[in-house]
Motif scaffolding. Sequence first.
Motif, mmCIF file in Angstrom:
data_model
loop_
_atom_site.group_PDB
_atom_site.id
_atom_site.type_symbol
_atom_site.label_atom_id
_atom_site.label_comp_id
_atom_site.label_asym_id
_atom_site.label_seq_id
_atom_site.Cartn_x
_atom_site.Cartn_y
_atom_site.Cartn_z
ATOM 1 N N UNK A 1 -0.077 9.464 0.882
ATOM 2 C CA UNK A 1 -0.567 8.611 1.641
ATOM 3 C C UNK A 1 0.297 7.785 1.469
ATOM 4 N N UNK A 2 0.049 6.703 -0.057
ATOM 5 C CA UNK A 2 0.999 5.862 -0.420
ATOM 6 C C UNK A 2 2.967 6.382 -0.399
ATOM 7 N N UNK A 3 3.063 7.536 -1.370
ATOM 8 C CA UNK A 3 4.313 8.023 -0.882
ATOM 9 C C UNK A 3 5.245 7.749 0.135
ATOM 10 N N UNK A 4 4.395 8.373 1.071
ATOM 11 C CA UNK A 4 4.874 8.620 2.317
ATOM 12 C C UNK A 4 5.289 7.470 3.420
ATOM 13 N N UNK A 5 3.997 5.722 3.223
ATOM 14 C CA UNK A 5 4.088 4.522 3.675
ATOM 15 C C UNK A 5 5.707 4.097 2.774
ATOM 16 N N UNK B 1 -3.799 -1.720 2.698
ATOM 17 C CA UNK B 1 -4.597 -1.719 2.757
ATOM 18 C C UNK B 1 -4.719 -0.824 4.275
ATOM 19 N N UNK B 2 -3.723 0.029 4.893
ATOM 20 C CA UNK B 2 -3.968 -0.004 6.110
ATOM 21 C C UNK B 2 -3.876 1.810 5.381
ATOM 22 N N UNK B 3 -3.737 2.248 4.288
ATOM 23 C CA UNK B 3 -3.822 3.425 3.604
ATOM 24 C C UNK B 3 -5.362 3.540 3.591
ATOM 25 N N UNK B 4 -6.100 2.840 3.490
ATOM 26 C CA UNK B 4 -7.875 2.410 2.841
ATOM 27 C C UNK B 4 -8.554 2.446 4.759
#
Length: 324
Positions: free
Chosen positions: A207-211, A245-248
């Motif tokens: 998810x971080x990589x996509x963000x 923060x949005x990922x978590x």
Amino acid sequence: MIEHAHKEKKAYVGVDIGGTNTVIGIFDESRVLLRKKSFPTLLPHLPAKTDHPAAFYDKLTEEIFGLAQEAGCTDGLALVGMGVPGRIDPYQGRAEAASNLGWFGVPFAEQMSKRLGVPVRIDNDVRIYALGELTAGAGQGYRNMLCLTVGTGIATAIIADGCIIRGNDYYAGEIGHDSVEGQVALCACGKRGCVETIVSAAGVVRLAREALEGEGGHSSLSKLDRVPTAFDVYRAAIDGDHASQAIFRYVGEVLAAKLLTAVCLLSPEAVIIGGGVAEADELLLGPIREKIHAGYVHARKPAILKARLGDTAGLIGAVTFASS
């Protein structure tokens, strides 16, 4: 001259076998932890798929005897309990399918009993973990709870009226491969869109990589010269990075949506969450608590708690299970 009788000192052994590391705990007869040690589970010379992981048996045996000696347990072993990942038959002592380790149809308890000279009892690692939290951790005082570990993958144990629920073919609680609507990421199981592709350390990294690919300049993670780890995302979130923060929050909401059905079905007093990803604490637990409490219509909402014992939970649970 009065001779004092020798007080026997045997080792009560708990083992927590994980996909990455194996942890051994040596306890005394009062269940006081005397020594603890970790070593890598997957040795380089282990085969990818096997029904007889002889090299691991031998390594684990060596480590248990060595640690017992270090702990001063010179009279041998009293009992041994182990948590093993995957689909485990605790009655036959078999690892039927520990896919992350490549173990299929492994007579684990029998083989380790031969090497250690005492009976060995095994069960699924998250159920053993839950038993540890129930006995000495965040689950004390509860008779009905869900206990999850979120790390390399996700697994759930169900405690109902103080008893472990294993289900048909020992699959109870395996929510990691339920599907999330609209998600298409490939899971290690071969399916797409599994919960585990989101609610896991690897899921957080993805998810971080996509963000970063979508809004790289708006996240402090873009300053890294490598792919961020789940811990990097956690640190960035703590430091106020909105994307992290949005990922978590998203991970928590996805998990909560799956847990809400189980909460409505089982009416637990508590949901206890442990594992590496749970170290994000309220970044993860907050969204879970909000969504479950909003969706559960009954007055007595379940407590949403972080596990308290860390990797010691599996050791305490293993010894408790072996003693039962």
